[in-house]
Design a protein around this motif. Sequence first.
Motif, PDB file in Angstrom:
ATOM      1  N   GLU A 178       7.017  -2.546  -5.208  1.00 38.10           N
ATOM      2  CA  GLU A 178       5.872  -1.966  -5.919  1.00 38.10           C
ATOM      3  C   GLU A 178       5.035  -3.048  -6.581  1.00 38.10           C
ATOM      4  OE1 GLU A 178       4.824   1.275  -9.433  1.00 38.10           O
ATOM      5  OE2 GLU A 178       6.902   0.628  -9.137  1.00 38.10           O
ATOM      6  N   ALA A 179       5.683  -3.965  -7.288  1.00 36.26           N
ATOM      7  CA  ALA A 179       4.945  -5.034  -7.971  1.00 36.26           C
ATOM      8  C   ALA A 179       4.262  -5.947  -6.966  1.00 36.26           C
ATOM      9  CB  ALA A 179       5.889  -5.839  -8.861  1.00 36.26           C
ATOM     10  N   TYR A 180       4.938  -6.242  -5.844  1.00 30.71           N
ATOM     11  CA  TYR A 180       4.330  -7.136  -4.862  1.00 30.71           C
ATOM     12  C   TYR A 180       3.113  -6.497  -4.192  1.00 30.71           C
ATOM     13  CZ  TYR A 180       3.743 -10.527  -1.173  1.00 30.71           C
ATOM     14  OH  TYR A 180       3.207 -11.474  -0.343  1.00 30.71           O
ATOM     15  N   GLY A 181       3.090  -5.183  -4.105  1.00 31.74           N
ATOM     16  CA  GLY A 181       1.932  -4.480  -3.542  1.00 31.74           C
ATOM     17  C   GLY A 181       0.655  -4.777  -4.311  1.00 31.74           C
ATOM     18  N   PHE A 182       0.788  -5.003  -5.619  1.00 32.05           N
ATOM     19  CA  PHE A 182      -0.398  -5.296  -6.426  1.00 32.05           C
ATOM     20  C   PHE A 182      -0.935  -6.708  -6.179  1.00 32.05           C
ATOM     21  CE2 PHE A 182       1.533  -1.812  -8.882  1.00 32.05           C
ATOM     22  CZ  PHE A 182       0.455  -0.937  -8.851  1.00 32.05           C
ATOM     23  N   VAL A 183      -0.090  -7.600  -5.683  1.00 28.59           N
ATOM     24  CA  VAL A 183      -0.567  -8.945  -5.319  1.00 28.59           C
ATOM     25  C   VAL A 183      -1.567  -8.822  -4.178  1.00 28.59           C
ATOM     26  CG1 VAL A 183       0.100 -11.207  -4.415  1.00 28.59           C
ATOM     27  CG2 VAL A 183       1.566 -10.052  -6.095  1.00 28.59           C
ATOM     28  N   GLY A 184      -1.202  -8.034  -3.164  1.00 33.45           N
ATOM     29  CA  GLY A 184      -2.114  -7.798  -2.042  1.00 33.45           C
ATOM     30  C   GLY A 184      -3.380  -7.088  -2.476  1.00 33.45           C
ATOM     31  N   LEU A 185      -3.234  -6.127  -3.397  1.00 30.26           N
ATOM     32  CA  LEU A 185      -4.409  -5.394  -3.884  1.00 30.26           C
ATOM     33  C   LEU A 185      -5.363  -6.333  -4.621  1.00 30.26           C
ATOM     34  CD1 LEU A 185      -5.798  -2.630  -4.199  1.00 30.26           C
ATOM     35  CD2 LEU A 185      -4.520  -2.353  -6.347  1.00 30.26           C
ATOM     36  N   ALA A 186      -4.832  -7.193  -5.467  1.00 29.34           N
ATOM     37  CA  ALA A 186      -5.670  -8.157  -6.196  1.00 29.34           C
ATOM     38  C   ALA A 186      -6.385  -9.090  -5.222  1.00 29.34           C
ATOM     39  CB  ALA A 186      -4.817  -8.967  -7.172  1.00 29.34           C
ATOM     40  N   ASN A 187      -5.672  -9.545  -4.193  1.00 32.05           N
ATOM     41  CA  ASN A 187      -6.288 -10.419  -3.198  1.00 32.05           C
ATOM     42  C   ASN A 187      -7.356  -9.692  -2.389  1.00 32.05           C
ATOM     43  OD1 ASN A 187      -4.919 -12.849  -3.773  1.00 32.05           O
ATOM     44  ND2 ASN A 187      -3.118 -12.123  -2.682  1.00 32.05           N
ATOM     45  N   THR A 188      -7.175  -8.382  -2.174  1.00 30.87           N
ATOM     46  CA  THR A 188      -8.192  -7.594  -1.469  1.00 30.87           C
ATOM     47  C   THR A 188      -9.460  -7.481  -2.300  1.00 30.87           C
ATOM     48  OG1 THR A 188      -6.471  -6.327  -0.332  1.00 30.87           O
ATOM     49  CG2 THR A 188      -8.664  -5.357  -0.399  1.00 30.87           C
ATOM     50  N   PHE A 189      -9.316  -7.247  -3.606  1.00 32.88           N
ATOM     51  CA  PHE A 189     -10.480  -7.218  -4.503  1.00 32.88           C
ATOM     52  C   PHE A 189     -11.256  -8.534  -4.376  1.00 32.88           C
ATOM     53  CE2 PHE A 189      -8.710  -3.539  -6.535  1.00 32.88           C
ATOM     54  CZ  PHE A 189      -9.719  -2.978  -7.303  1.00 32.88           C
ATOM     55  N   VAL A 190     -10.526  -9.632  -4.393  1.00 34.96           N
ATOM     56  CA  VAL A 190     -11.144 -10.956  -4.335  1.00 34.96           C
ATOM     57  C   VAL A 190     -11.821 -11.177  -2.990  1.00 34.96           C
ATOM     58  CG1 VAL A 190     -10.559 -13.415  -4.199  1.00 34.96           C
ATOM     59  CG2 VAL A 190      -9.738 -12.055  -6.102  1.00 34.96           C
TER      60      VAL A 190
END
Length: 200
Positions: free
Chosen positions: A29-41
Amino acid sequence: MVASLVNFAVSVGIGLVLTPYIVYNIGAEAYGFVGLANTFVSYAQLLTIALNSVAGRFITVAYHERDDAKANGYYSSTLAANGVMVIVLMAAMIPVVMFLDKIVNISPHLVGDVKALFIFIFLNFMLSVIATVYSVATFVKNKLYLSSIANLAFSHGTSDRHGCSFWYFAAKGLLCGVSRMLGDRGDDVDESFVYACAAS
């Protein structure tokens, strides 16, 4: 070409080895937010890619016409435009981080870590936008292989920082953002050397 292929192969290899390790340490779950943050960027990068690509072309043409004043003008204008873009994007990203738990469904125990992760990923993006104009040196001098070598060193350094972060500190998603930011800033030092070599 060879340097680019080696860089690609190493990046893929590091991703295949490092991702399970990170997921094991911080959870899926926490690692999923790493990908989400990178997608925003990556959406924000669309705004900067066009400007820097066009600027690279104009700087290169002016340089090869031996019109240093024009090349310096394009270079300075691009740097200033990148600075303005950073300010505009920062104004858009601050509310996103502040109200992230309202925009995205985040487990209560992860809210602080995920917000910190987004702050570091966004901050890293802002700093890299400012530094993007420096990369034109390898393009101007037709020494793109130097950029690939610098990226190869960056990939290796990022994997080392991820491993050390999770080894010495409690496993948290924000460490992915911190080690990425530190890695990119360390890579900027390496790239500055590379671009200086390309310019000579």
